[in-house]
Each structure stands twice: as structure tokens, then as C-alpha cells.
Design an enzyme around this catalytic site. Structure first.
Site, mmCIF file in Angstrom:
data_model
loop_
_atom_site.group_PDB
_atom_site.id
_atom_site.type_symbol
_atom_site.label_atom_id
_atom_site.label_comp_id
_atom_site.label_asym_id
_atom_site.label_seq_id
_atom_site.Cartn_x
_atom_site.Cartn_y
_atom_site.Cartn_z
ATOM 1 N N GLY A 194 9.832 -1.424 -3.592
ATOM 2 C CA GLY A 194 9.946 -2.616 -2.756
ATOM 3 C C GLY A 194 10.062 -2.229 -1.292
ATOM 4 N N GLY A 214 0.794 -1.231 0.000
ATOM 5 C CA GLY A 214 0.000 0.000 0.000
ATOM 6 C C GLY A 214 0.825 1.278 0.000
ATOM 7 C CE LYS A 215 7.025 0.951 -1.671
ATOM 8 N NZ LYS A 215 6.817 -0.453 -1.996
ATOM 9 C CE LYS A 254 7.815 3.204 -7.359
ATOM 10 N NZ LYS A 254 7.361 2.321 -6.288
HETATM 11 MG MG MG Z 1 3.962 1.273 -5.117
#
Ligand code: MG
Length: 226
Positions: free
Chosen positions: A115, A19-20, A42
Site C-alpha cells: 500500500g 506501479g511499486k 516484499k
Molecule cells: Mg505491488
């Protein structure tokens, strides 16, 4: 808070798929109310750029997809391994330089790792190295299910002690609430402190949090002092 002194928030996790991305996106939307211009990054994606697109939306499309996510590799593997398949090399200094350049023009920065904390991202770094180098506040996302206590404490044990004191734990309910999930929250709050452990209920829609999710994210944002 003074924008110069506002630490980068780094969302890492106990595992992949916990759920990041949803957490980072919700937090970016929530913080943008008090800190207009906050952006969520990201740095590295593998196997697709959906995470980066979600963060671009959550950041009000202030940045291009390539600014949100400069490095992406095709294979759905740990980033270091996916990069090697393409004979590419990524170094910590490159990612640091890019984040710091964006920090100059944005009042608040969130970064989603790839990750978990020790997943190899480049030739010479993982998320832990990046968090330490950025002096970021770690936000540890964990799927709120049986095993979450052990996984959360393992990740905290792997962080430098000074960062553990600043870290926040966010237990993400991926299904409707269970007795196990409730007991995880109670235990971790007792162990780590109420302000450092937050529970986010399951949301029907990942892009638009419902009211209960909103309340939980708001509590997390307030605990960070933003
Ligand atoms: Mg993600």
C-alpha cells in the site's frame, strides 16, 4: 559503494496500484548489473503473492518465495486488517530482524512496501516506521496523472526531514504520456531537484521494460550512486 554502507532502498507509494512492484522489479534487474546478488523483498503481501513472484523473478530466483515474502494474508486489505482476520499478529521487530538477516548475505536490498506510506502493516508499524528503523532510502512511486503533485508532496511531508533529502520520487506513467504528466515532472523537478525526480514512461510489458523505461530506470539507479 562500500557494501556495508549501501543503504536499503525502500519502494513506497502515494497509493496502492501505482506501479511499486514494476518499479522495484525493474530497479532490481538494473542494479544487478553493477551489484550482482541484489535482491528485492516484499515482506508482507495481502490478497495473493503475485508481487512477491515478480520480485523473485527479478532477483534471479536467488531466494525462495517464502524468503522474499515471509508474511502473506488472504484478504485483499491493508496488511494489519488482513492479519487480524486470521487472528495473526505481526510486529516491527520481526520484519526488521528478517530484513537484517538477509542484509548480511546480500550486497544490496530493495524492499517493496504494501500500500502507501501510512498503510498499517502490523500492530505497531507502517512503511514509514520501517523506513526509519532501516535507515532506508525512500523511493516514492506515484501514478503520473492529475493530482500527482499534491500526493507526492503529501508523502514527502510525512517523512522525517533527513529522509526527505535522500528520497527519490518516481512518476509512473500508467497510460501513454499526456500534457498533465509532462507538467507534473517539470514542476516536481523544479521544486525538488532534477536528480530526485524521475519519470518512467508507460511500458507495454510489466515484466520486461522497453528501451525508454530502461533509460529512465538507469537514470534513477545512477542518481542513487549504486
Ligand atoms: Mg505491488
Amino acid at each position: 559503494m562500500d557494501p556495508v554502507k549501501r543503504p536499503i532502498l525502500f519502494v513506497t507509494g502515494t497509493d496502492t496500484g501505482v506501479g511499486k512492484t514494476a518499479l522495484t522489479a525493474w530497479l532490481a534487474r538494473c542494479l544487478s548489473v553493477t551489484v550482482p546478488g541484489v535482491v528485492a523483498l516484499k515482506p508482507v503481501c495481502t490478497g495473493g503473492r503475485d508481487d512477491a513472484r515478480a520480485l523473485q523473478e527479478a532477483s534471479g530466483k536467488r531466494l525462495s518465495l517464502d524468503e522474499i515474502n515471509p508474511w502473506h494474508f488472504r484478504a485483499p486489505l491493508a496488511p494489519l486488517l488482513a492479519a487480524r482476520r486470521e487472528q495473526k499478529e505481526l510486529r516491527l521487530a520481526q520484519v526488521l530482524a528478517w530484513i537484517r538477516s538477509l542484509q548480511k548475505s546480500h550486497p544490496g536490498i530493495l524492499v517493496e512496501g504494501a500500500g502507501g506510506l501510512l498503510t498499517p502493516i502490523g500492530e505497531d508499524f507502517d512503511a514509514r516506521n520501517l523506513i526509519v528503523a532501516l535507515r532506508a532510502t525512500p523511493i516514492v512511486a506515484c501514478a503520473n496523472r492529475l493530482g500527482a503533485i499534491n500526493q507526492t508532496l503529501l508523502v514527502l511531508a510525512a517523512l522525517p526531514p533527513a529522509l526527505v533529502l535522500r528520497a527519490r520520487v518516481v512518476l509512473m506513467s500508467l497510460t501513454r504520456e499526456t500534457a498533465v504528466a509532462r507538467s507534473n515532472v517539470v514542476f516536481l523537478q523544479e521544486r525538488l531537484g532534477m536528480d530526485r525526480v524521475h519519470a518512467v514512461p508507460c511500458s507495454a510489458c510489466p515484466s520486461q521494460p522497453d528501451r525508454r523505461v530502461g533509460v529512465a530506470i538507469d537514470g534513477l539507479a545512477r542518481s542513487l550512486g549504486w
